[in-house]
Design a protein around this motif. Structure first.
Motif, short mmCIF file in Angstrom:
data_model
loop_
_atom_site.label_atom_id
_atom_site.label_comp_id
_atom_site.label_asym_id
_atom_site.label_seq_id
_atom_site.Cartn_x
_atom_site.Cartn_y
_atom_site.Cartn_z
N ILE A 266 154.68 31.07 -15.38
CA ILE A 266 153.39 31.01 -16.07
C ILE A 266 153.34 32.04 -17.20
CG2 ILE A 266 150.91 31.43 -15.81
CD1 ILE A 266 151.18 30.25 -12.96
N ALA A 267 153.73 33.27 -16.88
CA ALA A 267 153.71 34.33 -17.88
C ALA A 267 154.67 34.04 -19.04
CB ALA A 267 154.07 35.66 -17.23
N GLN A 268 155.88 33.60 -18.70
CA GLN A 268 156.87 33.35 -19.74
C GLN A 268 156.42 32.22 -20.67
OE1 GLN A 268 160.09 35.06 -20.17
NE2 GLN A 268 159.54 34.12 -22.13
N ILE A 269 155.90 31.14 -20.09
CA ILE A 269 155.46 30.01 -20.90
C ILE A 269 154.28 30.40 -21.78
CG2 ILE A 269 154.42 27.70 -20.79
CD1 ILE A 269 156.04 27.30 -18.17
N ALA A 270 153.35 31.19 -21.25
CA ALA A 270 152.19 31.62 -22.02
C ALA A 270 152.61 32.43 -23.24
CB ALA A 270 151.24 32.41 -21.15
N VAL A 271 153.52 33.38 -23.05
CA VAL A 271 153.99 34.19 -24.16
C VAL A 271 154.75 33.34 -25.17
CG1 VAL A 271 155.54 36.07 -24.81
CG2 VAL A 271 154.01 36.33 -22.85
N ASP A 272 155.62 32.46 -24.68
CA ASP A 272 156.37 31.59 -25.58
C ASP A 272 155.42 30.73 -26.42
OD1 ASP A 272 158.73 32.60 -24.62
OD2 ASP A 272 159.18 30.89 -23.32
N CYS A 273 154.37 30.21 -25.79
CA CYS A 273 153.43 29.35 -26.51
C CYS A 273 152.70 30.10 -27.61
CB CYS A 273 152.43 28.74 -25.53
SG CYS A 273 153.05 27.36 -24.55
N VAL A 274 152.18 31.29 -27.28
CA VAL A 274 151.40 32.02 -28.28
C VAL A 274 152.29 32.50 -29.42
CG1 VAL A 274 151.46 34.37 -27.34
CG2 VAL A 274 149.42 33.55 -28.53
N VAL A 275 153.52 32.93 -29.12
CA VAL A 275 154.44 33.34 -30.18
C VAL A 275 154.80 32.16 -31.08
CG1 VAL A 275 156.79 34.18 -30.61
CG2 VAL A 275 155.36 35.32 -28.91
N GLU A 276 155.00 31.01 -30.47
CA GLU A 276 155.29 29.80 -31.24
C GLU A 276 154.13 29.45 -32.17
OE1 GLU A 276 155.66 25.01 -30.40
OE2 GLU A 276 156.22 26.42 -28.82
N ARG A 277 152.90 29.55 -31.65
CA ARG A 277 151.72 29.22 -32.46
C ARG A 277 151.54 30.22 -33.61
NH1 ARG A 277 151.26 24.05 -31.39
NH2 ARG A 277 150.43 23.54 -29.33
N ILE A 278 151.82 31.50 -33.33
CA ILE A 278 151.70 32.51 -34.38
C ILE A 278 152.69 32.21 -35.51
CG2 ILE A 278 152.12 34.94 -34.91
CD1 ILE A 278 151.09 35.57 -32.04
N ALA A 279 153.91 31.83 -35.13
CA ALA A 279 154.94 31.56 -36.13
C ALA A 279 154.63 30.31 -36.94
CB ALA A 279 156.30 31.44 -35.45
N ALA A 280 154.09 29.29 -36.27
CA ALA A 280 153.86 28.00 -36.93
C ALA A 280 152.62 28.02 -37.82
CB ALA A 280 153.73 26.90 -35.89
N ARG A 281 151.55 28.66 -37.36
CA ARG A 281 150.28 28.71 -38.08
C ARG A 281 149.82 27.31 -38.48
NH1 ARG A 281 146.92 32.89 -37.45
NH2 ARG A 281 148.07 34.85 -37.44
N THR A 282 149.99 26.36 -37.59
CA THR A 282 149.54 24.99 -37.83
C THR A 282 148.50 24.62 -36.79
OG1 THR A 282 151.34 24.13 -36.46
CG2 THR A 282 151.75 24.30 -38.83
N ALA A 283 147.71 23.58 -37.11
CA ALA A 283 146.73 23.10 -36.14
C ALA A 283 147.46 22.59 -34.91
CB ALA A 283 145.89 21.99 -36.76
N PRO A 284 147.14 23.09 -33.74
CA PRO A 284 147.94 22.75 -32.56
C PRO A 284 147.64 21.34 -32.04
CG PRO A 284 146.10 24.15 -31.94
CD PRO A 284 146.08 24.05 -33.44
#
Length: 250
Positions: free
Chosen positions: A210-228
């Motif tokens: 859960i922790a690993q996926i949450a961090v991966d998701c938020v880092v991915e969203r920060i990098a993409a800066r696109t509407a999810p």
């Protein structure tokens, strides 16, 4: 990932959750992982902060954000199926709530019902007990009330481990043995469950995943800066069988 992590404890208060969600630190944060307890979907839809948001927790939301949570229905079904497989036929559920069907209590109760149905049994609805909260005292009160009205189960599935531990204390005070007279299973796999006088069978969420996926998701969203495109991600869980459902041998 070389990010500085800020932790805010919202104490389960809706106004504090909204404050965090709305970006009161928007000038200094790049993304947010939020585990809400009291917020509603409407609160999330009203969010004006544009920083990436990832949700944790067992409540369901119809909102455009990634959400990481275990499958409450499947996990509860596995726990109750285990109890039925040990030969029990009157499995109580402690921890029902009179709230939204998206609440974890309703989802776990649904799993309780599905396990009975899959076993060809009618769910014993008189054994469903509501609680005001999810602590030891709530489990103790619910267990005592169930026994006092003459509805003795042969097993108990509790909303969480704390409720289960409260129930087990009442069973001991009434001279009922766990698991010989009444088996008990909980949910969460807290440390106390492992070290109780009768170690508690429970559902153990994969907290590391859960922790690993949450961090991966938020880092991915920060990098993409696109509407999810919102994703609901369900990490695994494990049924941990201990002494409270299977009698110790030897």
């Amino acid at each position: 990932h070389d990010y500085t992590v800020l932790l805010d404890h919202t104490a389960g208060l809706r106004e504090k959750e909204i404050l965090v969600c709305q970006g009161f630190r928007a000038q200094i944060i790049d993304g947010l992982i939020l585990s809400p307890i009291r917020m509603a979907t409407e609160d999330l839809l009203g969010r004006t902060d544009t920083s990436p948001l990832v949700l944790l927790g067992e409540r369901e939301y119809d909102a455009p954000f990634d959400h990481i949570a275990i499958d409450n229905v499947a996990a509860a079904r596995a726990a109750v199926q285990h109890l039925l497989d040990t030969g029990r036929r009157r499995v109580a559920f402690l921890g029902a709530r009179h709230e939204s069907a998206r609440e974890p209590a309703h989802l776990r109760l649904r799993g309780w019902r599905e396990a009975h149905t899959a076993a060809g049994l009618r769910p014993p609805e008189p054994l469903v007990m509501a609680t005001d909260g999810y602590d030891r005292q709530d489990g103790a009160v619910a267990m005592a009330a169930l026994l006092d009205r003459g509805e003795r189960p042969d097993a108990v599935f509790a909303f969480n481990d704390l409720v289960a531990l409260g129930a087990m204390r009442v069973l001991a005070s009434r001279g009922l043995r766990v698991p010989q007279d009444i088996a008990v299973a909980g949910f969460d796999d807290i440390e106390e469950a492992r070290y109780a006088a009768v170690a508690l069978t429970t559902i153990a969420p994969d907290k590391r995943a859960i922790a690993q996926i949450a961090v991966d998701c938020v880092v991915e969203r920060i990098a993409a800066r696109t509407a999810p495109v919102p994703r609901r991600i369900l990490p695994g869980f494990e049924l941990v069988v201990r002494e409270s459902t299977v009698e110790r041998r030897g």
